[in-house]
Design a protein around this motif. Structure first.
Motif, PDB file in Angstrom:
ATOM      1  N   ASP A 107      69.178  60.649  61.705  1.00 27.60           N
ATOM      2  CA  ASP A 107      68.728  60.506  63.061  1.00 27.60           C
ATOM      3  C   ASP A 107      67.956  59.322  63.389  1.00 27.60           C
ATOM      4  OD1 ASP A 107      70.102  62.735  63.781  1.00 27.60           O
ATOM      5  OD2 ASP A 107      68.353  63.863  64.415  1.00 27.60           O
ATOM      6  N   VAL A 108      66.790  58.935  62.569  1.00 24.32           N
ATOM      7  CA  VAL A 108      66.035  57.638  62.815  1.00 24.32           C
ATOM      8  C   VAL A 108      67.052  56.377  62.584  1.00 24.32           C
ATOM      9  CG1 VAL A 108      63.993  56.444  61.868  1.00 24.32           C
ATOM     10  CG2 VAL A 108      63.883  59.060  62.217  1.00 24.32           C
ATOM     11  N   ALA A 109      67.567  56.540  61.341  1.00 26.71           N
ATOM     12  CA  ALA A 109      68.258  55.320  61.133  1.00 26.71           C
ATOM     13  C   ALA A 109      69.280  54.968  62.093  1.00 26.71           C
ATOM     14  CB  ALA A 109      68.880  55.364  59.666  1.00 26.71           C
ATOM     15  N   TYR A 110      69.983  55.968  62.607  1.00 25.18           N
ATOM     16  CA  TYR A 110      71.118  55.431  63.410  1.00 25.18           C
ATOM     17  C   TYR A 110      70.703  55.335  64.909  1.00 25.18           C
ATOM     18  CZ  TYR A 110      72.812  59.960  65.978  1.00 25.18           C
ATOM     19  OH  TYR A 110      72.808  60.891  66.722  1.00 25.18           O
ATOM     20  N   SER A 111      69.591  56.096  65.482  1.00 25.65           N
ATOM     21  CA  SER A 111      68.955  55.838  66.831  1.00 25.65           C
ATOM     22  C   SER A 111      68.324  54.502  67.067  1.00 25.65           C
ATOM     23  CB  SER A 111      67.944  56.876  67.020  1.00 25.65           C
ATOM     24  OG  SER A 111      66.803  56.849  66.284  1.00 25.65           O
ATOM     25  N   VAL A 112      67.478  54.027  65.766  1.00 24.41           N
ATOM     26  CA  VAL A 112      66.749  52.857  65.737  1.00 24.41           C
ATOM     27  C   VAL A 112      67.717  51.606  65.523  1.00 24.41           C
ATOM     28  CG1 VAL A 112      65.029  51.407  64.678  1.00 24.41           C
ATOM     29  CG2 VAL A 112      64.585  53.663  65.201  1.00 24.41           C
ATOM     30  N   HIS A 113      68.669  51.634  64.462  1.00 20.61           N
ATOM     31  CA  HIS A 113      69.345  50.629  64.351  1.00 20.61           C
ATOM     32  C   HIS A 113      70.738  50.296  65.553  1.00 20.61           C
ATOM     33  CE1 HIS A 113      67.768  51.632  60.039  1.00 20.61           C
ATOM     34  NE2 HIS A 113      66.880  50.239  60.694  1.00 20.61           N
ATOM     35  N   ASP A 114      71.161  51.513  65.827  1.00 21.10           N
ATOM     36  CA  ASP A 114      72.184  51.398  66.940  1.00 21.10           C
ATOM     37  C   ASP A 114      71.658  50.640  68.307  1.00 21.10           C
ATOM     38  OD1 ASP A 114      73.608  52.753  65.140  1.00 21.10           O
ATOM     39  OD2 ASP A 114      74.190  54.423  66.396  1.00 21.10           O
ATOM     40  N   PHE A 115      70.153  50.985  68.572  1.00 22.56           N
ATOM     41  CA  PHE A 115      69.446  50.293  69.485  1.00 22.56           C
ATOM     42  C   PHE A 115      69.347  48.985  69.165  1.00 22.56           C
ATOM     43  CE2 PHE A 115      65.457  48.793  71.195  1.00 22.56           C
ATOM     44  CZ  PHE A 115      65.740  48.948  72.674  1.00 22.56           C
ATOM     45  N   GLU A 116      68.964  48.547  67.955  1.00 23.66           N
ATOM     46  CA  GLU A 116      68.851  47.141  67.514  1.00 23.66           C
ATOM     47  C   GLU A 116      70.063  46.457  67.895  1.00 23.66           C
ATOM     48  OE1 GLU A 116      67.737  44.476  63.441  1.00 23.66           O
ATOM     49  OE2 GLU A 116      67.553  46.764  63.560  1.00 23.66           O
ATOM     50  N   ASP A 117      71.205  46.974  67.093  1.00 24.89           N
ATOM     51  CA  ASP A 117      72.422  46.280  67.078  1.00 24.89           C
ATOM     52  C   ASP A 117      72.863  45.980  68.622  1.00 24.89           C
ATOM     53  OD1 ASP A 117      72.770  46.046  64.562  1.00 24.89           O
ATOM     54  OD2 ASP A 117      74.135  47.762  64.285  1.00 24.89           O
ATOM     55  N   GLY A 118      72.832  47.110  69.541  1.00 24.80           N
ATOM     56  CA  GLY A 118      73.105  46.898  71.082  1.00 24.80           C
ATOM     57  C   GLY A 118      72.373  45.849  71.532  1.00 24.80           C
ATOM     58  N   LEU A 119      71.086  45.623  71.353  1.00 31.06           N
ATOM     59  CA  LEU A 119      70.225  44.567  71.990  1.00 31.06           C
ATOM     60  C   LEU A 119      70.867  43.381  71.358  1.00 31.06           C
ATOM     61  CD1 LEU A 119      68.064  44.577  74.030  1.00 31.06           C
ATOM     62  CD2 LEU A 119      66.366  44.478  72.154  1.00 31.06           C
ATOM     63  N   HIS A 120      70.599  43.115  69.813  1.00 26.09           N
ATOM     64  CA  HIS A 120      71.343  41.915  69.592  1.00 26.09           C
ATOM     65  C   HIS A 120      72.468  41.261  69.746  1.00 26.09           C
ATOM     66  CE1 HIS A 120      70.726  38.749  66.332  1.00 26.09           C
ATOM     67  NE2 HIS A 120      71.592  39.042  65.734  1.00 26.09           N
ATOM     68  N   ALA A 121      73.362  42.198  69.926  1.00 28.10           N
ATOM     69  CA  ALA A 121      74.905  42.008  70.517  1.00 28.10           C
ATOM     70  C   ALA A 121      74.960  41.674  71.931  1.00 28.10           C
ATOM     71  CB  ALA A 121      75.699  43.073  69.950  1.00 28.10           C
ATOM     72  N   GLY A 122      73.818  41.956  72.633  1.00 30.21           N
ATOM     73  CA  GLY A 122      73.916  41.327  73.978  1.00 30.21           C
ATOM     74  C   GLY A 122      74.528  42.436  74.971  1.00 30.21           C
ATOM     75  N   HIS A 123      74.774  43.509  74.400  1.00 30.06           N
ATOM     76  CA  HIS A 123      75.244  44.703  75.271  1.00 30.06           C
ATOM     77  C   HIS A 123      74.312  45.381  75.971  1.00 30.06           C
ATOM     78  CE1 HIS A 123      78.794  43.956  73.192  1.00 30.06           C
ATOM     79  NE2 HIS A 123      78.593  44.501  71.946  1.00 30.06           N
ATOM     80  N   LEU A 124      72.893  45.126  75.952  1.00 30.97           N
ATOM     81  CA  LEU A 124      71.788  45.959  76.452  1.00 30.97           C
ATOM     82  C   LEU A 124      70.822  44.663  76.937  1.00 30.97           C
ATOM     83  CD1 LEU A 124      69.910  48.258  77.146  1.00 30.97           C
ATOM     84  CD2 LEU A 124      69.195  48.314  74.851  1.00 30.97           C
ATOM     85  N   ASP A 125      70.426  45.008  78.164  1.00 24.20           N
ATOM     86  CA  ASP A 125      69.542  43.945  78.818  1.00 24.20           C
ATOM     87  C   ASP A 125      68.176  44.953  79.114  1.00 24.20           C
ATOM     88  OD1 ASP A 125      67.923  42.634  80.314  1.00 24.20           O
ATOM     89  OD2 ASP A 125      68.990  42.324  82.024  1.00 24.20           O
ATOM     90  N   PRO A 126      67.354  44.529  78.068  1.00 28.93           N
ATOM     91  CA  PRO A 126      65.955  45.546  78.063  1.00 28.93           C
ATOM     92  C   PRO A 126      65.605  45.759  79.453  1.00 28.93           C
ATOM     93  CG  PRO A 126      65.664  43.430  76.981  1.00 28.93           C
ATOM     94  CD  PRO A 126      67.094  43.480  77.146  1.00 28.93           C
ATOM     95  N   ASN A 127      65.615  44.551  80.416  1.00 28.32           N
ATOM     96  CA  ASN A 127      65.073  44.858  81.537  1.00 28.32           C
ATOM     97  C   ASN A 127      65.736  45.917  82.795  1.00 28.32           C
ATOM     98  OD1 ASN A 127      63.211  42.785  81.369  1.00 28.32           O
ATOM     99  ND2 ASN A 127      64.965  40.948  81.817  1.00 28.32           N
TER     100      ASN A 127
END
Length: 438
Positions: free
Chosen positions: A225-245
């Motif tokens: 759970d920890v691995a995929y929740s944290v790293h999927d969030f990281e990948d989404g942000l890094h790929a530009g799919h997620l604007d943290p604002n």
């Protein structure tokens, strides 16, 4: 030294925990049984194939021209193993045992991730269904070629897979029940063993409380759970799919709560709990506000990833130690305690990745195409079987006692394919290919 035969962690396990389905001598005395398990998993073809299987984004696609490929099932399993090994060791588990369970827990997942799992489950509805975790047990105990034993009936030698220890197989079992035997929800699609794998399932669960996961499996599950929740969030942000604002906007937040409730947290969870969870994370100094892809921002994001993993693991370690004290916690001597606040924070990250990465329109179009590929591949391979099957699965097909078992052999071959191999075989058998979506 950690992991040696005389390490206190290993000595906490009895002979039943280190027993193998087929007894065998150790070719290299001086190793623990769990070190052997870990080595067998690491050297398996099934683990290598995970490099070509979808985690969230299809392998081979790129978020930027210069960017590395996104995480796969293999990189996820390696990250899960690192997290689980350290958390397990901190709580008194044998670290090699937990690492082996983490590395092997996703081995049975088919091409195209959970989407492929759903497609194969539909195809297999008349022969016991398909479930990635049950397939993992089947692979570890039957399909991965490593150890063979004589056939009692005098036929060809019988595979016992990697022939892992009882404790290792138990630690890799997320759902310790057969199809339809969920302790509270008989209609659940999650289960850990197919009908014809029940003998080895009963063996590995010998002496275990009914429907209860062993402590090492609970550590593996939380590490997952920890691995995929944290790293999927990281990948989404890094790929530009997620604007943290966007995470400050109430309409966006309401959408996140709708995704989370019922799927990642219990249906009776109040949105306010999730709002508080997200606020706690965003108030931390290390939260990646204003991520813009620059080198400095990437470093801050990596630090945030480390902070989140540490936060979730320390929360579970602290709460479990508070409940059980400082002794070694193994097998059925304890339950992993994860505070509700930590589970909610983890769930919010899952929901964010789900909403902004997995639910993108292009991802749904790709998933629809993948389902067609697997459905057509399954029908084409079934129509041609045993021709078209690899020698290993052709032998299983030929030895099968009935149509259900023959269909299962076809499913076994498809489940072992990587994403690219599934598309290639589909194109060859149907004389046409489908777009890759990459």
């Amino acid at each position: 030294m950690e992991g040696t035969p005389h390490a206190p962690a290993y000595e906490s396990y009895d002979t039943a925990a280190t027993e193998r389905w087929a007894p065998e001598p150790d070719k290299r005395p001086g190793r623990t049984a769990f070190q052997r398990d870990r080595a067998r998993v690491l050297h398996s073809a099934a683990l290598r194939r995970l490099a070509g299987k979808t985690q969230v984004v299809t392998p081979g696609t790129r978020s930027y021209e210069w960017d590395a490929s996104p995480r796969t099932r293999l990189t996820h399993s390696l990250e899960c193993a690192q997290i689980g090994r350290e958390l397990g060791a901190a709580l008194g588990c044998d670290p090699d045992l937990v690492e082996a369970a983490c590395l092997s827990h996703d081995m049975g997942h088919p091409p195209f991730g959970h989407n492929g799992e759903e497609a194969l489950n539909e195809f297999a509805k008349d022969c016991g269904g398909f479930e990635g975790n049950a397939q993992s047990l089947r692979l570890l105990t039957r399909l991965e070629p490593k150890r063979f034993v004589p056939d009692p009936a005098g036929g060809q030698p019988v595979s016992v897979g990697l022939n892992l220890t009882r404790a290792c197989l138990d630690a890799a079992t997320k759902y310790p029940w057969a199809r339809g035997d969920h302790p509270t929800d008989p209609g659940s699609v999650k289960f850990g063993a197919y009908e014809d794998d029940l003998p080895v399932f009963a063996w590995l669960r010998r002496g275990a409380p009914a429907d209860r996961k062993c402590f090492e499996a609970q550590v593996m599950d939380w590490a997952d759970d920890v691995a995929y929740s944290v790293h999927d969030f990281e990948d989404g942000l890094h790929a530009g799919h997620l604007d943290p604002n966007l995470l400050f906007a109430e309409p966006e937040r309401a959408a996140i709560w709708r995704v989370a409730i019922g799927r990642y947290v219990p249906a009776d969870t109040e949105p306010e709990e999730l709002r508080e969870a997200l606020d706690r994370l965003m108030e931390e100094d290390w939260w990646p506000h204003g991520y813009d892809g620059s080198a400095v921002a990437q470093a801050r994001l990596k630090d945030a990833t480390s902070q989140l993993v540490g936060r979730f693991c320390l929360a579970a370690e602290g709460a479990t130690r508070e409940a059980y004290g400082s002794g070694r916690l193994t097998r059925y001597g304890a339950e992993l305690v994860v505070p509700r606040e930590a589970r909610n924070e983890c769930a919010v990250l899952k929901a964010v990745a789900d909403l902004y990465v997995m639910q993108r329109d292009e991802q749904e179009r790709l998933r629809a195409d993948q389902r067609i590929v697997l459905a057509e591949l399954a029908e084409a391979l079934s129509a041609r079987a045993p021709e078209g099957l690899d020698p290993q699965f052709r032998a299983i097909f030929d030895a099968a006692p009935d149509d259900r078992a023959r269909k299962r052999a076809v499913i076994d071959q498809i489940a072992c394919l990587t994403d690219a191999a599934a598309r290639s075989l589909h194109a060859r058998l149907t004389r046409r290919g489908r777009h890759t979506g990459g």
